[in-house]
Design a protein around this motif. Structure first.
Motif, PDB file in Angstrom:
ATOM      1  N   ALA A 250     -11.021  -9.863 -10.985  1.00 43.93           N
ATOM      2  CA  ALA A 250     -12.254  -9.938 -10.196  1.00 43.93           C
ATOM      3  C   ALA A 250     -11.983 -10.264  -8.738  1.00 43.93           C
ATOM      4  O   ALA A 250     -12.819  -9.984  -7.864  1.00 43.93           O
ATOM      5  CB  ALA A 250     -13.198 -10.983 -10.804  1.00 43.93           C
ATOM      6  N   VAL A 251     -10.813 -10.843  -8.432  1.00 44.28           N
ATOM      7  CA  VAL A 251     -10.485 -11.186  -7.039  1.00 44.28           C
ATOM      8  C   VAL A 251     -10.400  -9.941  -6.172  1.00 44.28           C
ATOM      9  O   VAL A 251     -10.488 -10.039  -4.944  1.00 44.28           O
ATOM     10  CB  VAL A 251      -9.154 -11.961  -6.973  1.00 44.28           C
ATOM     11  N   LEU A 252     -10.236  -8.769  -6.788  1.00 43.55           N
ATOM     12  CA  LEU A 252     -10.115  -7.519  -6.029  1.00 43.55           C
ATOM     13  C   LEU A 252     -11.460  -6.857  -5.753  1.00 43.55           C
ATOM     14  O   LEU A 252     -11.518  -5.877  -5.005  1.00 43.55           O
ATOM     15  CB  LEU A 252      -9.218  -6.530  -6.786  1.00 43.55           C
ATOM     16  N   GLY A 253     -12.524  -7.341  -6.362  1.00 42.97           N
ATOM     17  CA  GLY A 253     -13.798  -6.648  -6.252  1.00 42.97           C
ATOM     18  C   GLY A 253     -13.911  -5.588  -7.335  1.00 42.97           C
ATOM     19  O   GLY A 253     -12.932  -5.225  -7.992  1.00 42.97           O
ATOM     20  N   ARG A 254     -15.108  -5.046  -7.521  1.00 40.46           N
ATOM     21  CA  ARG A 254     -15.375  -4.174  -8.656  1.00 40.46           C
ATOM     22  C   ARG A 254     -14.518  -2.909  -8.672  1.00 40.46           C
ATOM     23  O   ARG A 254     -13.839  -2.608  -9.664  1.00 40.46           O
ATOM     24  CB  ARG A 254     -16.860  -3.781  -8.675  1.00 40.46           C
ATOM     25  N   ASP A 255     -14.541  -2.132  -7.593  1.00 42.94           N
ATOM     26  CA  ASP A 255     -13.860  -0.837  -7.609  1.00 42.94           C
ATOM     27  C   ASP A 255     -12.344  -0.985  -7.703  1.00 42.94           C
ATOM     28  O   ASP A 255     -11.687  -0.329  -8.512  1.00 42.94           O
ATOM     29  CB  ASP A 255     -14.228  -0.025  -6.367  1.00 42.94           C
ATOM     30  N   ALA A 256     -11.774  -1.832  -6.860  1.00 43.93           N
ATOM     31  CA  ALA A 256     -10.319  -1.994  -6.866  1.00 43.93           C
ATOM     32  C   ALA A 256      -9.835  -2.605  -8.174  1.00 43.93           C
ATOM     33  O   ALA A 256      -8.757  -2.257  -8.673  1.00 43.93           O
ATOM     34  CB  ALA A 256      -9.882  -2.852  -5.687  1.00 43.93           C
ATOM     35  N   SER A 257     -10.620  -3.514  -8.755  1.00 44.01           N
ATOM     36  CA  SER A 257     -10.190  -4.118 -10.013  1.00 44.01           C
ATOM     37  C   SER A 257     -10.201  -3.091 -11.139  1.00 44.01           C
ATOM     38  O   SER A 257      -9.278  -3.047 -11.967  1.00 44.01           O
ATOM     39  CB  SER A 257     -11.083  -5.311 -10.373  1.00 44.01           C
TER      40      SER A 257
ATOM     41  N   GLU B 162      -2.468  -5.024  -2.679  1.00 40.37           N
ATOM     42  CA  GLU B 162      -2.122  -3.637  -2.349  1.00 40.37           C
ATOM     43  C   GLU B 162      -3.258  -2.690  -2.727  1.00 40.37           C
ATOM     44  O   GLU B 162      -3.464  -1.656  -2.087  1.00 40.37           O
ATOM     45  CB  GLU B 162      -0.833  -3.232  -3.073  1.00 40.37           C
ATOM     46  N   HIS B 163      -4.022  -3.048  -3.756  1.00 39.59           N
ATOM     47  CA  HIS B 163      -5.141  -2.202  -4.171  1.00 39.59           C
ATOM     48  C   HIS B 163      -6.287  -2.219  -3.169  1.00 39.59           C
ATOM     49  O   HIS B 163      -7.201  -1.396  -3.262  1.00 39.59           O
ATOM     50  CB  HIS B 163      -5.654  -2.649  -5.543  1.00 39.59           C
ATOM     51  N   LEU B 164      -6.251  -3.149  -2.219  1.00 36.17           N
ATOM     52  CA  LEU B 164      -7.285  -3.236  -1.190  1.00 36.17           C
ATOM     53  C   LEU B 164      -6.825  -2.640   0.134  1.00 36.17           C
ATOM     54  O   LEU B 164      -7.631  -2.473   1.044  1.00 36.17           O
ATOM     55  CB  LEU B 164      -7.682  -4.701  -0.976  1.00 36.17           C
ATOM     56  N   ALA B 165      -5.534  -2.334   0.244  1.00 37.70           N
ATOM     57  CA  ALA B 165      -4.967  -1.879   1.509  1.00 37.70           C
ATOM     58  C   ALA B 165      -5.459  -0.480   1.860  1.00 37.70           C
ATOM     59  O   ALA B 165      -5.475   0.412   1.018  1.00 37.70           O
ATOM     60  CB  ALA B 165      -3.441  -1.888   1.430  1.00 37.70           C
ATOM     61  N   GLN B 166      -5.853  -0.305   3.125  1.00 33.76           N
ATOM     62  CA  GLN B 166      -6.301   1.004   3.593  1.00 33.76           C
ATOM     63  C   GLN B 166      -5.117   1.735   4.213  1.00 33.76           C
ATOM     64  O   GLN B 166      -5.037   1.925   5.432  1.00 33.76           O
ATOM     65  CB  GLN B 166      -7.447   0.844   4.588  1.00 33.76           C
TER      66      GLN B 166
ATOM     67  N   ILE C   5     -16.074   4.033 -10.696  1.00 31.59           N
ATOM     68  CA  ILE C   5     -15.725   3.657  -9.331  1.00 31.59           C
ATOM     69  C   ILE C   5     -16.540   4.491  -8.341  1.00 31.59           C
ATOM     70  O   ILE C   5     -16.709   5.700  -8.532  1.00 31.59           O
ATOM     71  CB  ILE C   5     -14.218   3.881  -9.083  1.00 31.59           C
ATOM     72  N   ASP C   6     -17.024   3.855  -7.284  1.00 26.61           N
ATOM     73  CA  ASP C   6     -17.831   4.563  -6.290  1.00 26.61           C
ATOM     74  C   ASP C   6     -16.971   5.514  -5.463  1.00 26.61           C
ATOM     75  O   ASP C   6     -15.779   5.269  -5.240  1.00 26.61           O
ATOM     76  CB  ASP C   6     -18.504   3.560  -5.346  1.00 26.61           C
ATOM     77  N   ALA C   7     -17.613   6.596  -4.997  1.00 22.30           N
ATOM     78  CA  ALA C   7     -16.947   7.565  -4.112  1.00 22.30           C
ATOM     79  C   ALA C   7     -17.721   7.613  -2.804  1.00 22.30           C
ATOM     80  O   ALA C   7     -18.636   8.427  -2.652  1.00 22.30           O
ATOM     81  CB  ALA C   7     -16.901   8.939  -4.780  1.00 22.30           C
ATOM     82  N   PRO C   8     -17.400   6.768  -1.841  1.00 22.82           N
ATOM     83  CA  PRO C   8     -18.165   6.718  -0.595  1.00 22.82           C
ATOM     84  C   PRO C   8     -17.987   7.978   0.240  1.00 22.82           C
ATOM     85  O   PRO C   8     -16.949   8.622   0.218  1.00 22.82           O
ATOM     86  CB  PRO C   8     -17.586   5.491   0.120  1.00 22.82           C
ATOM     87  N   GLU C   9     -19.037   8.340   0.995  1.00 21.50           N
ATOM     88  CA  GLU C   9     -18.961   9.494   1.883  1.00 21.50           C
ATOM     89  C   GLU C   9     -18.291   9.150   3.195  1.00 21.50           C
ATOM     90  O   GLU C   9     -17.842  10.057   3.913  1.00 21.50           O
ATOM     91  CB  GLU C   9     -20.356  10.063   2.130  1.00 21.50           C
ATOM     92  N   HIS C  10     -18.259   7.872   3.541  1.00 26.89           N
ATOM     93  CA  HIS C  10     -17.593   7.432   4.771  1.00 26.89           C
ATOM     94  C   HIS C  10     -16.613   6.329   4.371  1.00 26.89           C
ATOM     95  O   HIS C  10     -16.922   5.463   3.564  1.00 26.89           O
ATOM     96  CB  HIS C  10     -18.607   6.865   5.773  1.00 26.89           C
ATOM     97  N   LEU C  11     -15.423   6.385   4.950  1.00 27.62           N
ATOM     98  CA  LEU C  11     -14.414   5.371   4.621  1.00 27.62           C
ATOM     99  C   LEU C  11     -13.596   5.038   5.865  1.00 27.62           C
ATOM    100  O   LEU C  11     -13.125   5.951   6.546  1.00 27.62           O
ATOM    101  CB  LEU C  11     -13.503   5.884   3.506  1.00 27.62           C
TER     102      LEU C  11
END
Length: 343
Positions: free
Chosen positions: A178-185, A203-207, A337-343
């Protein structure tokens, strides 16, 4: 002709051979076609003759030759060659180079779905553990794409079930994801195979490119950006030939990079089927990385450059890019997992 359409064409050839009394076998529910391995020939190959030879009581090459005669005059097939012990190698007619993009854009999130498991019910039994819950949730969605009905049961139960029982016991996460947030976890728990221990780290949060989740979501966002940029330039997607013409030459590298993306998108239906049949949504997660990387290598060919005017090839490349975006969005949705239109 798309891989799905080709699979149906081969299946029809088998069914006709059975109906005409040339083969005495049960017609399979589906036929797998795939790209030839190194050293192979044709656009696609299938080992259906080897699968049917035993039940038919015939040598595999005999079955392959029988089916090759029926396939040779099928619409969309330019040639059939039998190799090895009985592989059918199929060369497609180049009649509609935009067929794959057209099919994906028409089916949207339903691309890759089939009825191979239609009518089958699955009971997914899991322990009270977060990774098991996430894997089971994604597996339930993947099974649904193949026509199955599934529900998840937590804890042990001795009650008999009329459904196919799937017992999922993936290796638990080393710490609370859960420390990574929903999508990354969810990605961290789904990407490794069930028998592998997942990594729970930043690393799962790194852009950056080293993060597969970032590449997948960034690739989807890029497809949406390409659509917006094309609209600003006055053109929209139209499936067709991504190659250039004498008056509008191909962008450097476009054909090869388009083939890589086309191949990755063509593999999506088989990936979903395998993920469902092997109860392994990690197969889908890894295939999305392949699609994303192919799209990121292809994206620079989509828009006109410099004084170049939008051409039919640009519209076709945009259609292929939009098809990739649809596959990425649909696949991420199956993983929750969400698929955002802007990242």
């Amino acid at each position: 002709m798309t891989p799905v359409e080709l699979s149906r064409t081969v299946l029809r050839a088998v069914r006709r051979a059975v109906d005409d009394g040339e083969l005495s076998v049960a017609v399979p529910a589906r036929v797998v076609v795939e790209r030839p391995r190194p050293g192979g020939c044709g656009d696609y190959s299938t080992n259906v003759a080897l699968q049917l030879a035993g039940p038919a009581g015939r040598p595999p090459r005999h079955v392959a030759e029988l089916l090759s005669r029926r396939l040779a005059d099928s619409p969309g097939i330019a040639g059939v060659q039998v190799t090895g012990p009985g592989f059918l190698n199929l060369t497609l007619a180049d009649d509609d180079p935009g067929a794959l993009a057209r099919e994906i854009l028409a089916r949207g999130g339903g691309y890759g779905g089939s009825d191979v498991l239609a009518g089958q019910r699955f009971e997914i039994r899991i322990p009270y553990e977060v990774r098991a819950e996430v894997v089971a949730d994604s597996l339930r969605r993947v099974l649904a794409t193949q026509g199955a009905l599934a529900h998840v049961v937590q804890g042990e139960t001795a009650e008999p079930s009329a459904a196919h029982v799937v017992r999922l016991r993936p290796v638990p996460a080393p710490r609370d994801p859960a420390v990574l947030g929903r999508d990354a976890s969810r990605w961290a728990l789904l990407l490794p195979a069930a028998h592998d221990r997942p990594r729970i780290d930043d690393e799962h949060l790194a852009q950056r490119e080293s993060n597969p989740l970032f590449r997948v979501r960034y690739a989807h966002a890029r497809t949406r950006a390409l659509t917006r940029s094309a609209a600003a330039l006055g053109f929209t997607a139209e499936p067709g030939d991504v190659r250039g013409t004498a008056s509008a030459p191909a962008t450097a590298g476009a054909p090869g990079e388009a083939v890589a993306l086309h191949t990755a998108l063509s593999a999506h239906p088989r990936t979903l089927t395998l993920a469902a049949s092997h109860h392994a949504p990690d197969r889908l997660a890894r295939q999305l990385v392949v699609v994303a990387d192919a799209l990121l290598g292809f994206q620079h060919t989509v828009l006109p450059q410099g004084e170049e005017k939008p051409s039919a090839a640009h519209r076709a490349r945009l259609a292929l890019a939009e098809a990739a975006g649809s596959v990425l969005a649909g696949g991420l949705s199956l993983l929750g997992i969400d698929a955002p239109e802007h990242l």
